[in-house]
Each structure stands twice: as structure tokens, then as C-alpha cells.
Design an enzyme around this catalytic site. Sequence first.
Site, short mmCIF file in Angstrom:
data_model
loop_
_atom_site.label_atom_id
_atom_site.label_comp_id
_atom_site.label_asym_id
_atom_site.label_seq_id
_atom_site.Cartn_x
_atom_site.Cartn_y
_atom_site.Cartn_z
N GLU A 7 0.79 -1.23 0.00
CA GLU A 7 0.00 0.00 0.00
C GLU A 7 0.82 1.28 0.00
OE1 GLU A 7 -3.47 -0.01 2.67
OE2 GLU A 7 -3.17 -2.16 2.78
N ASP A 80 -2.51 -4.66 3.33
CA ASP A 80 -2.66 -4.87 4.79
C ASP A 80 -3.59 -6.05 5.12
OD1 ASP A 80 -0.95 -2.83 5.29
OD2 ASP A 80 -2.47 -1.34 5.78
N ASP A 82 -6.30 -6.73 6.73
CA ASP A 82 -7.62 -6.45 7.30
C ASP A 82 -8.61 -6.29 6.15
OD1 ASP A 82 -6.97 -3.99 6.22
OD2 ASP A 82 -7.05 -2.88 8.09
N GLU A 84 -9.97 -3.63 4.83
CA GLU A 84 -9.58 -2.61 3.85
C GLU A 84 -8.45 -3.11 2.95
OE1 GLU A 84 -10.87 0.63 3.24
OE2 GLU A 84 -12.46 -0.27 4.43
N TYR A 296 0.83 -5.19 13.05
CA TYR A 296 -0.23 -4.38 12.42
C TYR A 296 -1.10 -3.70 13.48
CZ TYR A 296 -3.65 -2.99 8.96
OH TYR A 296 -4.46 -2.25 8.15
N ARG A 298 -4.14 -2.11 13.25
CA ARG A 298 -5.62 -2.10 13.21
C ARG A 298 -6.12 -3.50 13.55
NH1 ARG A 298 -4.43 1.39 8.82
NH2 ARG A 298 -5.06 3.52 9.30
N HIS A 343 -6.80 -10.93 14.55
CA HIS A 343 -5.39 -10.59 14.48
C HIS A 343 -4.74 -10.63 15.86
CE1 HIS A 343 -7.03 -8.10 10.97
NE2 HIS A 343 -6.45 -9.16 10.46
#
Length: 721
Positions: A7, A80, A82, A84, A296, A298, A343
Site C-alpha cells: 500500500e 494490509d 484487514d 480494507e 499491524y 488495526r 489478528h
Amino acid sequence: MPVVVVESPAKAKTINKYLGDGYTVLASYGHVRDLPPKDGSVDPDNDFDMLWEVASDSKKHIKAIADALANDNELILATDPDREGEAISWHLEEALRKRKSIKKDTPVSRVVFNAITKSAVTEAMENPRQVDVPLVEAYLARRALDYLVGFKLSPVLWRRLPGAKSAGRVQSVCLRIIVEREMEIEAFNNREYWSVKAVLQTPRNKPVETRLTVLAGKKLDKFDLENATQAELAEQAVKSRDLTVKRVEAKPANRNPSAPFMTSTLQQEASRKFGFGARMTMNAAQRLYEAGLITYMRTDGIDMAPEAVSAARDAIAAKFGKEYVPESPRIYKNKAKNAQEAHECVRPTDLMLSAEEAKIADPDQRKLYDLIYKRTISSQMEAARMERTTVDIGSADGQVELRSTGQVVLFDGFLRVYEEGRDDDDAVVDDDDKRLPQMAEGEVMIQSSVTPEQHFTQPPPRYTEATLVKRMEELGIGRPSTYASIVTTIQDREYVRKDKNRLIPEDKGRLVTAFLTNFFRKYVGYDYTASLEEDLDHVSAGEADYKKVLADFWGDFKITIDEAMDMSITQVLEKINEVLAPHIFPPNEEGTDPRLCPNCGEGRLSMRTARSGGAFIGCSNYPDCKYTRAFGPPGQEDASGIPPEGKLLGEDDGDKIWIHKGRFGPYAQRGEVTEDNKKPNRQSVPKEWPPEEVTLETAVKLLSLPRFIGPHPEDGVNVFA
């Protein structure tokens, strides 16, 4: 040579270093496609078909990836880990297929890693998979829901409510939480109560602070001493008696560490300890993650990988000694509503690397890393062991008893590294932290002072970003990746302002909340919003059809939208007048009707709309009576000292001189707006002048401008100040 897409360019640089020359690592720079911000991008009548558009900035990034694929026919999506991130991978694959950059024989795979370390990246590359379709569908459902609320509800707001900018699905619920807390505060009536504190001396002349707990043989409750007279009688009862130690009770107590951080608790603790806003915390955490320093950021999981737990225990033994390592590893379970625990927690990638050793240049990132490091290490440390002591001191007749409490830390355990901060909501008056001198049963205590103390109950505190995130988490509203943007959006829209770290609703925010809670109550309901989050979780788990979730939502929502559009502005405003009456028409000192017009004495005041947008309070006898004042309580002042209706400074040459607050800041005005004088003389107050310090003299000077100085000596052109 496979093309790997991540990203951000910072992440690309780090991963390129780990993968070496056998890979081409490029950045997508976040999302590459989005719904165009116009009506029709989601079509409920066509099975919720969604129209995607490549952002202009993203076209060059997609072209760079397409160009690389022309030479290297393999694509690895490494965005990432997740929802998103999965969506970005899906968008990239879709956009590249549309360009025909992905051919029939092009291998496309998806890899995820929770930390940007060589071992994590290498392991991910050895375990590729395909894009997770249920996770993408959960993203599509969320995006469609947010779009439908934004583009179908916002126009209703614009047409039926003055000054409203837009409404968001979760932001509106978050705003409601803040507004309702403010209404609680305004409706709060404080209650007086008293306590009696006494300082006594032990036989060894050591002072002890105590509080009165028993009076006239009866245990005292919080409100038993209601006034000064009762407190003075209690004071005399203590002073008139000899006091001896009745009981000394010492009990062992253990205190366990807090769980490692997840997104919400990291935001809360960074707010408490450093005053960081949610967005600031996430930006700093993003940089730490991209540098490979933390996992990570989030996540709503608080679990730690077994190898991380083992590394934490090794680090504790090495840095603090084996006595600080518990016999078995600590295991934490999430209590938050709707927690997915998909996670790991937010933790350092290297448990031996302290903030000092990491040599982080940015001070905010260094603070945040230190916080994450200490929280992670402490979460696997031995409990703190205390001895809590309670001493009761009383009179021989049993009429009076006082108590003193304290504690001794026998073994500091995790407290050697870290102690969690407290919110105002959790704060309690607690004397347990003080250490008591030696006392034994039967010892006579000598009175040094006896002091009655007055108290008043306090209203609930306004939310900080930390306590707001905590409340949203408790209610199951929003997700870790959305908290920062939600809290930021309501401030950007000027529905809420932050003052001394406290979130205070603006009148505009109150209006929106009043409108939504009365005409769209279901859709700003806490339980309904949380249940919608559960539906989205079922979609991401592959247990529900995302289009059915959308259809169930849209059926009732469209009916509610149509009903709201059928109402007149007058109906809407009268309902809001009624709901907000305690705020905009509070009871006055005279006890008269607060909605009676103070100008004509006949008309009723109500909220009105202006063509230019915005709300104000006006008289029902308009146009015969032109009384108006700004929306909000009468005479309410802000930090500038200017009430909504303006501040009268005095008179000059028969004209009243005012200072008002306008859209572009404070300004001085000569005279008043009348039929014959619709545009009285006005001058802006310079930005460097504090509005509360503007006097009649300075305002008159401002209003004398522009002032003719004379012709320019060279060209004769008139010069004005």
C-alpha cells in the site's frame, strides 16, 4: 520476477530489502478505486450494482503496476491484513483485469503478514492464497451502506434542516453519544453533602489521616451529612471523645497487569498519557509498522503469538530477573462487544528492543513505541503483590468511628514497568495508595485536627477521544480501522469542537442529532448500529449474503426517507423546537414564558431558517416584529465574551456601538439593522486583537476606517488607511 504490490512506498522499500532482487515491489498508495461522489453510484433498483471509478491520482500507480506486469507475468497482492487491505487487493485485481494487464495465464495470489519483518514476510510468501471473497463482500456491504446513508439522508438534511452538512451512518451515532452526554450535564442538579476528616497522632507521634464512618452508632452514608450544621455537630461529636484503635486488619492483595494493546485501547492510552488524538496515534503507529518495529496496528485482538509470548518472557527474565516471570504465560480474552480476534495484539516485533535501543528519531513515534513496548512486556509479567491495611479508630461508647486505609507494595511485579492510565469516568476517591504508620489495637490516638469538608456531586464528564472510543467499543459501534476517522469527521464537519481535550457538541451538531433521533431514530440507535456490525461480521465469515443485508436495510430506510421528505420544514422545525427547548429556551429568572418575544411581548420565539443556510431564533410576528438572536441559549457567551445576539459596547454620536461574531470572525458595528439601514457601518476586528478586549474607544477607531491620509507625493493618488 513476480510483481509484489503493497500500500505505501515506505512499506515497499522495507519489503524490497527483505525480498531482494528477485521481486519488483511497487506501492498502490492506498485505495485505487472508489464510488464517485454522486447520486447513482450504488443502484438499489439494480441489485445494488456499484459503479467504481479509478481516482485520478491512482491512474499513474496502476499504470506502473501494469507496465511491470508486461515484463513480469506474476502478481502478488500484499496489502494490509484487514478488511480494507483485502478490498484494496480486490480493487487492484479488478482494475488490472479491466486494463487487460492480467492475462489468462497470469498467476495472481494474495499474501498477508502481521508484521514487516524478514521472517514474517518470508513465511507469508511461502503461504499464498486467493483474495478472501467473503471479506471483500463485507467491505462492499459496508461501503454501500455508508454510501446510501450519506447520499440519501444528507439531501433530506439539506432540505429540511438549516446548516447541516451531511450525515454518516456511524458518525451520526457517535455524534448522538456526545450530544446526549452534554444534555445529561445540562440537566444535572448537583447535591450538597459533607464529610469529616480528622488528623490523629499515634503514640509514636506519627500523623494518620482518617475519615468519619460511624456517627451516633450508625454507619454514615454519602448524603447523611447534608449541610454545614450537621457537619459541625459531627465535628463536635468527634472532638468531645477520646479515641482508641479498635481494629487493625491487613489483607494480602494481588494486582494483575492489563492486556496488550488492540487499536481502541492504544488510542485510549495515548490520549490519556500524551493527549494524542485518535488520528495522530494511528499515523504514528502506521509509521512504526512500516518501519518494521510493531505488528499491524488495526486489530481488535489481544492475543499474542506463542513465539512472541516466549520472547516477552525471555526479555523480562533478561531485563528484570526471573522473579518477574510468572510460572505460566498469561492468556487474555477480549471482552469488547463484536470483537473478531482475527489478528494479534499491537506489539513490538522485537521484544528485546526498548525505545532507547530502537533509536526512533520522531518524538511522537518514540513515545508511542515506548508505550506499546512497556504495555506488551508488562502484560506477561508477574502480578504486583500488596498488603492492604484498614484501621478503625473509635470512641469507647461506640458513637463515633473513623477509618484510615493504606497499602504497602510487597513486590512491584508488572508495576516496575507500566501502569495503565485512568479516565475521569473511572476516577474514584481512593486513599489506598498511602502507607500507614504502625498502629496496634487498644492504642490511644491524639487528635490534631478535625475538619468538616463540603462537597457537591458532579455531573458526568464530557467525553475525551479516549473515553468516546471506549464507549463506542462497549456499544459495538464501528471497528478498529474506523474509530480515528469517525472522531475526526464529526470535528471536521464542525458538529463537535475539542476544548482542553474535551469534546463539546456545537449547536449545529445538536440540530443534526435532534433531527435524526426524531425522524430516523432507528438508524441512529445504538443496538441497531451494533446489530448491523454483527451482520457485516457474518458476511465476512461467509455466513450471510451481503446483498440480502443491503436489501433488508434499504427497504425500511427508503420508506423513512420518503416520509421525511413529505414533511414540511415548519413541521420539522417545530419538533426540533420542542426537543431542544431546554437548551434554546431555558427557564428565565423571572419565571415567565421563555419563548415569549422580549421585543414585542406577543410573538413566540422559535428556531427559523435562513436562505443562506444556518439557524437562528426569530419571532413568530415577523415581519411586524424583526427580533432575532443567534441559535442557542439567550445571552450565551463563548471564549470571545460575545453572546449570540452581540455585545453592546456603548454609544458614540447617538449611535449604539456593537461587537458581533460573524462567519468570518468578530466585527464592530455602528447602529442596528433597520428597514432604513439594512447595512450599517461594519469593520472586522483584526485577528491579533482579542475580541473580549475590544472597548468602545477601539471599536469607534475601527469604524472610522477607511481614513483618508492624503494624496501620494509622487503620483497624487489618494492614500487611505
